[in-house]
Design an enzyme around this catalytic site. Structure first.
Site, PDB file in Angstrom:
ATOM      1  N   ARG A 108      -6.423   6.239  17.403  1.00  6.92           N
ATOM      2  CA  ARG A 108      -7.464   6.223  16.680  1.00  6.92           C
ATOM      3  C   ARG A 108      -8.613   5.488  17.647  1.00  6.92           C
ATOM      4  O   ARG A 108      -9.557   5.835  17.591  1.00  6.92           O
ATOM      5  CB  ARG A 108      -7.498   5.736  15.206  1.00  6.92           C
ATOM      6  CG  ARG A 108      -8.605   5.595  14.331  1.00  6.92           C
ATOM      7  CD  ARG A 108      -8.405   5.624  12.968  1.00  6.92           C
ATOM      8  NE  ARG A 108      -7.858   6.283  12.297  1.00  6.92           N
ATOM      9  CZ  ARG A 108      -8.426   7.668  11.403  1.00  6.92           C
ATOM     10  NH1 ARG A 108      -9.881   7.160  11.388  1.00  6.92           N
ATOM     11  NH2 ARG A 108      -7.767   8.226  10.827  1.00  6.92           N
ATOM     12  N   PHE A 151      -6.166  -4.440   2.857  1.00  8.01           N
ATOM     13  CA  PHE A 151      -6.925  -4.368   4.146  1.00  8.01           C
ATOM     14  C   PHE A 151      -6.007  -3.665   5.275  1.00  8.01           C
ATOM     15  O   PHE A 151      -6.386  -3.935   6.373  1.00  8.01           O
ATOM     16  CB  PHE A 151      -7.622  -5.414   4.625  1.00  8.01           C
ATOM     17  CG  PHE A 151      -8.397  -6.107   3.437  1.00  8.01           C
ATOM     18  CD1 PHE A 151      -9.661  -5.289   3.171  1.00  8.01           C
ATOM     19  CD2 PHE A 151      -8.117  -7.259   3.061  1.00  8.01           C
ATOM     20  CE1 PHE A 151     -10.425  -5.886   2.023  1.00  8.01           C
ATOM     21  CE2 PHE A 151      -8.642  -7.923   1.863  1.00  8.01           C
ATOM     22  CZ  PHE A 151     -10.081  -7.118   1.505  1.00  8.01           C
ATOM     23  N   GLN A 183       0.663  -1.339  -0.274  1.00  2.00           N
ATOM     24  CA  GLN A 183       0.014   0.024   0.049  1.00  2.00           C
ATOM     25  C   GLN A 183       0.979   1.274  -0.004  1.00  2.00           C
ATOM     26  O   GLN A 183       0.448   2.347  -0.230  1.00  2.00           O
ATOM     27  CB  GLN A 183      -0.850   0.071   1.293  1.00  2.00           C
ATOM     28  CG  GLN A 183      -1.973  -1.062   1.172  1.00  2.00           C
ATOM     29  CD  GLN A 183      -2.728  -1.262   2.541  1.00  2.00           C
ATOM     30  OE1 GLN A 183      -2.628  -2.146   3.449  1.00  2.00           O
ATOM     31  NE2 GLN A 183      -3.543  -0.146   2.915  1.00  2.00           N
ATOM     32  N   THR A 217      -4.132  10.894  11.351  1.00  3.74           N
ATOM     33  CA  THR A 217      -4.032  11.551  12.273  1.00  3.74           C
ATOM     34  C   THR A 217      -2.600  12.169  12.430  1.00  3.74           C
ATOM     35  O   THR A 217      -2.613  13.091  13.155  1.00  3.74           O
ATOM     36  CB  THR A 217      -4.299  10.771  13.552  1.00  3.74           C
ATOM     37  OG1 THR A 217      -3.196   9.400  13.629  1.00  3.74           O
ATOM     38  CG2 THR A 217      -5.803  10.274  13.564  1.00  3.74           C
ATOM     39  N   PHE A 277      -8.703   0.674  11.589  1.00  3.60           N
ATOM     40  CA  PHE A 277      -7.286   1.241  12.303  1.00  3.60           C
ATOM     41  C   PHE A 277      -7.410   1.483  13.752  1.00  3.60           C
ATOM     42  O   PHE A 277      -7.147   2.368  14.085  1.00  3.60           O
ATOM     43  CB  PHE A 277      -6.839   2.411  11.569  1.00  3.60           C
ATOM     44  CG  PHE A 277      -5.574   2.907  11.559  1.00  3.60           C
ATOM     45  CD1 PHE A 277      -4.410   2.005  10.991  1.00  3.60           C
ATOM     46  CD2 PHE A 277      -4.821   3.891  12.277  1.00  3.60           C
ATOM     47  CE1 PHE A 277      -2.903   2.450  10.957  1.00  3.60           C
ATOM     48  CE2 PHE A 277      -3.649   3.892  12.207  1.00  3.60           C
ATOM     49  CZ  PHE A 277      -2.614   3.501  11.399  1.00  3.60           C
ATOM     50  N   ARG A 333      -8.388  -2.487   8.349  1.00  2.00           N
ATOM     51  CA  ARG A 333      -9.661  -1.522   8.079  1.00  2.00           C
ATOM     52  C   ARG A 333     -10.015  -1.026   9.507  1.00  2.00           C
ATOM     53  O   ARG A 333     -10.567  -1.827  10.251  1.00  2.00           O
ATOM     54  CB  ARG A 333     -10.457  -2.457   7.388  1.00  2.00           C
ATOM     55  CG  ARG A 333     -11.333  -1.696   6.550  1.00  2.00           C
ATOM     56  CD  ARG A 333     -12.138  -2.677   5.786  1.00  2.00           C
ATOM     57  NE  ARG A 333     -12.983  -2.184   4.664  1.00  2.00           N
ATOM     58  CZ  ARG A 333     -13.355  -2.800   3.576  1.00  2.00           C
ATOM     59  NH1 ARG A 333     -13.038  -4.030   3.398  1.00  2.00           N
ATOM     60  NH2 ARG A 333     -14.153  -2.329   2.541  1.00  2.00           N
ATOM     61  N   ALA A 353      -6.143   5.243   5.397  1.00  2.00           N
ATOM     62  CA  ALA A 353      -6.958   6.070   6.314  1.00  2.00           C
ATOM     63  C   ALA A 353      -8.196   6.392   5.400  1.00  2.00           C
ATOM     64  O   ALA A 353      -9.020   7.521   5.727  1.00  2.00           O
ATOM     65  CB  ALA A 353      -6.330   7.386   6.664  1.00  2.00           C
ATOM     66  N   GLU A 377     -13.224   2.283   4.751  1.00  2.00           N
ATOM     67  CA  GLU A 377     -13.242   1.774   6.260  1.00  2.00           C
ATOM     68  C   GLU A 377     -14.371   1.799   7.154  1.00  2.00           C
ATOM     69  O   GLU A 377     -14.956   0.815   7.894  1.00  2.00           O
ATOM     70  CB  GLU A 377     -12.115   2.182   7.292  1.00  2.00           C
ATOM     71  CG  GLU A 377     -10.741   2.148   6.552  1.00  2.00           C
ATOM     72  CD  GLU A 377      -9.680   2.900   7.190  1.00  2.00           C
ATOM     73  OE1 GLU A 377      -9.714   3.888   7.125  1.00  2.00           O
ATOM     74  OE2 GLU A 377      -9.103   2.216   8.297  1.00  2.00           O
ATOM     75  N   GLU A 411       0.217  -2.201   4.729  1.00  2.00           N
ATOM     76  CA  GLU A 411       0.571  -0.706   4.846  1.00  2.00           C
ATOM     77  C   GLU A 411       2.058  -0.585   5.199  1.00  2.00           C
ATOM     78  O   GLU A 411       2.982   0.069   4.415  1.00  2.00           O
ATOM     79  CB  GLU A 411      -0.098   0.067   5.836  1.00  2.00           C
ATOM     80  CG  GLU A 411       0.039   1.515   6.080  1.00  2.00           C
ATOM     81  CD  GLU A 411      -0.923   2.320   6.692  1.00  2.00           C
ATOM     82  OE1 GLU A 411      -2.011   1.938   7.009  1.00  2.00           O
ATOM     83  OE2 GLU A 411      -0.585   3.375   7.178  1.00  2.00           O
TER      84      GLU A 411
HETATM   85  N1  MTE Z   1     -11.430  -2.689  -0.590  1.00  2.00           N
HETATM   86  C1  MTE Z   1     -10.848  -3.855  -1.120  1.00  2.00           C
HETATM   87  N2  MTE Z   1     -11.650  -4.496  -1.914  1.00  2.00           N
HETATM   88  N3  MTE Z   1      -9.673  -4.338  -0.703  1.00  2.00           N
HETATM   89  C2  MTE Z   1      -8.714  -3.763   0.295  1.00  2.00           C
HETATM   90  O1  MTE Z   1      -7.675  -4.026   0.667  1.00  2.00           O
HETATM   91  N4  MTE Z   1      -8.739  -2.020   1.992  1.00  2.00           N
HETATM   92  C3  MTE Z   1      -9.476  -0.931   2.916  1.00  2.00           C
HETATM   93  C4  MTE Z   1     -10.542  -0.219   2.106  1.00  2.00           C
HETATM   94  N5  MTE Z   1     -11.194  -1.184   1.157  1.00  2.00           N
HETATM   95  C5  MTE Z   1      -9.110  -2.616   0.968  1.00  2.00           C
HETATM   96  C6  MTE Z   1     -10.718  -2.043   0.574  1.00  2.00           C
HETATM   97  C7  MTE Z   1      -8.958  -0.071   3.744  1.00  2.00           C
HETATM   98  S1  MTE Z   1      -7.967  -0.745   4.847  1.00  2.00           S
HETATM   99  C8  MTE Z   1      -8.580   1.169   3.335  1.00  2.00           C
HETATM  100  S2  MTE Z   1      -7.803   2.171   4.255  1.00  2.00           S
HETATM  101  C9  MTE Z   1      -9.065   1.644   2.061  1.00  2.00           C
HETATM  102  O2  MTE Z   1      -9.903   0.638   1.258  1.00  2.00           O
HETATM  103  C10 MTE Z   1      -8.092   2.371   1.081  1.00  2.00           C
HETATM  104  O3  MTE Z   1      -8.367   2.596   0.048  1.00  2.00           O
HETATM  105  P1  MTE Z   1      -9.147   4.349  -0.221  1.00  2.00           P
HETATM  106  O4  MTE Z   1      -8.655   5.014   0.624  1.00  2.00           O
HETATM  107  O5  MTE Z   1      -8.802   4.499  -1.612  1.00  2.00           O
HETATM  108  O6  MTE Z   1     -10.642   3.891   0.120  1.00  2.00           O
HETATM  109  N1  HPA Z   2      -5.001   5.651   9.314  1.00  2.00           N
HETATM  110  C1  HPA Z   2      -4.594   4.842   8.782  1.00  2.00           C
HETATM  111  N2  HPA Z   2      -3.245   4.425   8.455  1.00  2.00           N
HETATM  112  C2  HPA Z   2      -2.606   5.241   8.912  1.00  2.00           C
HETATM  113  C3  HPA Z   2      -2.689   6.519   9.922  1.00  2.00           C
HETATM  114  C4  HPA Z   2      -4.212   6.436   9.922  1.00  2.00           C
HETATM  115  O1  HPA Z   2      -4.608   7.445  10.828  1.00  2.00           O
HETATM  116  N3  HPA Z   2      -1.618   6.857  10.129  1.00  2.00           N
HETATM  117  C5  HPA Z   2      -0.637   6.299   9.657  1.00  2.00           C
HETATM  118  N4  HPA Z   2      -0.953   5.143   9.007  1.00  2.00           N
HETATM  119 MO1  MOS Z   3      -6.369   1.097   6.042  1.00  2.00          MO
HETATM  120  S1  MOS Z   3      -6.433   0.104   7.851  1.00  2.00           S
HETATM  121  O1  MOS Z   3      -6.186   2.538   6.708  1.00  2.00           O
HETATM  122  O2  MOS Z   3      -5.115   0.568   5.331  1.00  2.00           O
END
Ligand code: MTE
Ligand code: HPA
Ligand code: MOS
Length: 756
Positions: free
Chosen positions: A313, A231, A200, A444, A347, A345, A513, A696, A235
């Site tokens: 968080r 998910f 990520q 954050t 966090f 997801r 996030a 999330e 990261e």
């Molecule tokens: N959806 C799918 N299909 N696969 C993933 O790995 N990760 C989740 C969410 N939805 C995820 C997902 C998480 S933890 C986050 S933070 C967000 O997608 C990240 O992507 P975005 O910021 O573009 O929503």
């Molecule tokens: N959310 C998700 N990922 C992160 C954050 C947060 O607030 N800070 C650092 N990595």
């Molecule tokens: Mo999502 S837990 O912020 O990658």
């Protein structure tokens, strides 16, 4: 130029066809491009905690097909891949969790590397291991903390009309992305290193490679084509694998592939943090919260990883949608000899919210009030501030969503129906619950809230978009494509979103996030705006009806540049952790869910009969994508709260390290009736295209299922207070039913006072 509207249209995911036909490539598929690739396999420590007394790699070198063994002696830079604290040695002298890799064998084939790894001789001195939060607290074993967040004065809460204390044990969760971790690294022709990584955060992979090899970041390029789910699990937890691949290629000059099997991925990578929460709360007779104290202990595992922002968080989300008038929160991160628990997801938000929902239900049942009434009475109202001093923008949406959903789900009618059902059934009971979600959007840590983009227009009017975000199935690239098409006024097909590369957009943040579209989408829109200004000027001198491609060709001939960089930084966010005050979030995403379950009292098994969700996605950029995010997030939350159980044995070995022992949600766990709606006329003008983050927040809607299960369990008894640890597995539900039937709930609060 004409405006095409493609943002807001229900277009399919840009890779949907590729996902189902198998044409969409993932990191490990790219290995075919490297015919002389070497394969890596780790030597795994058989102890959760031990000193490495001696190491003899020579027997491995005599294994046919083994090329070399990577050890600490091969590291030209810093032999550590840890995020933040640099506390994750790649070749540890002290083993900190069961199966921790000690050294890595490189072979011509995976089999050769595996056989070589079996031959490496390591002598260990086992040490006592700390494996639970309770043991860590007793031993004073902490990675960080305590952190504090407080507001008002809690000194009087014991004197409230209702006062009680209790604790809640919250289990972790395995990410179980379909694509396990993978990295391929090779030497480029300048002597630098390039890598494909399922991460990520390609910029952090680049940073870690440069750290380990002791070379500047400019000599490293990392690409992430797409991930098969992440998910949060990719990261920072992708760092060690790409570091080993880079080190291997540095030493041998050949491409190196590190790919974790499912078993390795389970054993080596961090999970959602298990939590222990100890609370005390005071309420008035009407169920209005007077004050609350909560101590959180998270199980951080062996290294710090992202445990600090995750705990923060949790503290930030201890209010969920409720005004906490007097509140004192503390949080500590336990060090245990387990995998390093990490982003997942939500966090930390889910754990924080689960505790306040637990407390509200406990209060409602003690006061003989319906839980939904107690919840509603404590909602934030317009003008309220959170316990960290942030104004709750659009607080009225909490009540609006709640009332809409109660009507659309026919909550009151079904409540009565369920009462009748329960009167007529002794061994089966139904339960119903509605729970809300408020989730803060932004990293954050302020500096992460920035993004860059590089948009290229070719002379034929076709467009390439580069941005810093990664695609993990969540549909970010689809939304970016829509935003760029709208931004330039071209059809969707004219825009190609390129693989994420550190040499196109530098110094990017993790895609996390839920802010991927907010940040990268705004950066792309910024680049498009600049290009439109230039193109409009050119078009002004051309006849009406000139095509986009013709304008681009004309611009080129006039020596107008057809590419632009875009940039975005989230305005006006800040937080002072010492004072516990600030505005850490740009805005809040709101939602609510109603769930109905039926429990079989003989077995504790339950069925999810129906779920209704109303989600505030602002003005959706991509409704099909958002629908998938809401459904998928919710079900993933249901897995966390009801099925998925991580069991570590007394030796610190994860006993549930495969799909055979770790129960994931599948088709049979999807609610029989599943209605998802978006809040209407909800555009947020401060976010790109008026949209709101969706990745999330829906996960936490699954709390409605835990609460519906509790409601059904209570119906086996007198409806009084009861609790059970999370996840609410059929086993736990069975024992809770037994307890409710004998009117003595298990793990009842330690202390309770009721003044009339
Ligand atoms: N959806 C799918 N299909 N696969 C993933 O790995 N990760 C989740 C969410 N939805 C995820 C997902 C998480 S933890 C986050 S933070 C967000 O997608 C990240 O992507 P975005 O910021 O573009 O929503
Ligand atoms: N959310 C998700 N990922 C992160 C954050 C947060 O607030 N800070 C650092 N990595
Ligand atoms: Mo999502 S837990 O912020 O990658």
């Amino acid at each position: 130029m004409s405006r095409m509207r493609v943002a807001g249209k229900p277009v399919p995911h840009e890779s949907a066809r590729g996902h189902v036909t198998g044409e969409a490539l993932y990191t490990d598929d790219l290995v075919l491009r490297f015919p002389n690739v070497l394969h890596a396999w780790p030597v795994l420590a058989p102890h959760a905690h031990a000193l490495v007394k001696s190491l003899d790699i020579s027997p491995a070198l005599s294994q046919s097909g083994v090329v070399t063994v990577l050890t600490a002696a091969d590291v030209p830079g810093e032999g550590d891949s840890g995020s933040n604290r640099h506390d994750e040695p790649l070749f540890p002298a002290e083993v900190m969790y069961h199966h921790q890799p000690v050294v890595w064998v490189l072979g011509e084939t995976l089999e050769a590397a595996r056989l070589g790894a079996e031959r490496v001789l390591v002598e260990y001195e086992p040490l006592p291991a700390i494996l639970t939060i309770e043991d860590a607290i007793a031993a004073g074993s902490f990675l960080s903390g305590p952190f504090k967040l407080a507001d008002g004065d809690v000194s009087g809460i014991e004197a409230s009309p209702l006062y009680f204390e209790g604790e809640l044990i919250i289990g972790g969760q395995e990410h179980f992305y379909l694509e396990t971790h993978c990295a391929i690294a090779w030497r480029d022709e300048t002597g630098g290193v390039a890598a494909h990584s399922s991460t990520q955060h390609p910029a952090e992979a680049q940073e870690v490679i440069s750290r380990v090899l002791g070379i500047p970041r400019s000599r490293v390029a990392v690409e992430c084509l797409r991930m098969g789910g992440a998910f949060g699990g990719k990261e920072v937890q992708s760092n060690p694998w790409v570091a080993i691949a880079a080190l291997g290629t540095w030493k041998t000059g050949r491409p190196v592939r590190v790919r974790l099997t499912r078993a390795l991925d389970f054993a080596l990578t961090g999970k959602r943090h298990p939590f222990l929460a100890c609370y005390s709360a005071g309420f008035d007779q009407d169920g209005r919260l007077q004050g609350v104290r909560i101590s959180y202990y998270s199980d951080g595992g062996w290294s710090l990883d992202l445990s600090e922002p995750i705990l923060w968080r949790a503290l930030f989300h201890s209010d969920n949608t409720y005004k906490l008038p007097n509140v004192e929160l503390t949080g500590s991160i336990c060090r245990t000899h387990k995998t390093s628990q990490t982003a997942f997801r939500g966090f930390g938000g889910p754990q924080g919210m689960l505790v306040i929902e637990e407390i509200l239900d406990q209060a409602a049942r003690r006061l003989s009030l319906p839980p939904e009434v107690v919840r509603e009475r404590n909602f934030y109202r317009e003008g309220d501030c959170t316990h960290y001093g942030q104004l709750v923008k659009d607080a009225d949406r909490i009540e609006t969503i709640w009332q809409h959903l109660k009507i659309s789900s026919e909550f009151d009618r079904r409540r009565k129906e369920i009462e009748r059902f329960n009167e007529h059934h002794v061994h089966h009971k139904r339960g119903l619950a509605i729970t809300p979600v408020k989730f803060g959007i932004s990293f954050t840590a302020q500096f992460f809230n920035q993004a860059g983009a590089l948009v290229l227009i070719y002379r034929d009017g076709s467009v390439q978009v580069n941005h810093g975000g990664t695609e993990m199935g969540q549909g970010l690239h689809t939304k970016i494509q829509q935003i760029a098409a709208d931004g330039l006024g071209v059809p969707l097909e004219a825009v190609r979103v390129m693989p994420t590369r550190t040499d196109k957009v530098p110094n990017t943040s993790a895609t996390a996030a839920s802010a991927g579209t907010d940040l990268n989408g705004a950066a792309v829109a910024d680049a498009c705006r600049q290009l439109c200004v230039r193109l409009n000027e050119v078009a002004a001198g051309l006849p009406e009806g000139t095509s986009f491609a013709q304008v681009c060709e004309a611009a080129y001939r006039k020596r107008v540049p057809l590419f632009a960089q875009g940039y975005y930084r989230t305005p006006d966010i800040h937080f002072d952790p010492k004072a516990g005050r600030g505005k850490p979030f740009h805005y809040f995403a709101y939602a609510a869910a109603v769930s109905e379950v039926e429990i079989d009292g003989f077995t504790g098994e339950y069925r999810l009969l129906r779920t209704d969700i109303l989600e505030d996605v602002g003005e959706s950029v991509s409704p099909i994508v958002d629908l998938g995010q809401v459904e998928g997030g919710f079900i993933q939350g249901v897995g966390w709260l009801t099925l998925e159980e991580l069991v570590w044995n007394a030796q610190g070995h994860l006993a549930t390290a495969g799909a055979s022992t770790y129960k994931l949600p599948s088709w049979s766990e999807i609610p029989e009736v599943f209605n998802v709606d978006f809040l209407e006329r909800a555009a947020d003008p401060t976010v790109v295209m008026g949209s709101k983050a969706v990745g999330e927040p829906p996960l936490m809607l699954a709390i409605s299922v835990r609460e519906a299960i509790r409601d059904a369990v209570a119906a086996f008894g007198d409806g009084g207070p009861l609790t059970f640890a999370s996840p609410a597995t059929p086993e736990r539900v069975f024992f809770a039913v037994q307890a409710a039937r004998t009117a003595k709930a298990i793990a009842t609060p330690i202390k309770e006072v009721m003044r009339q």
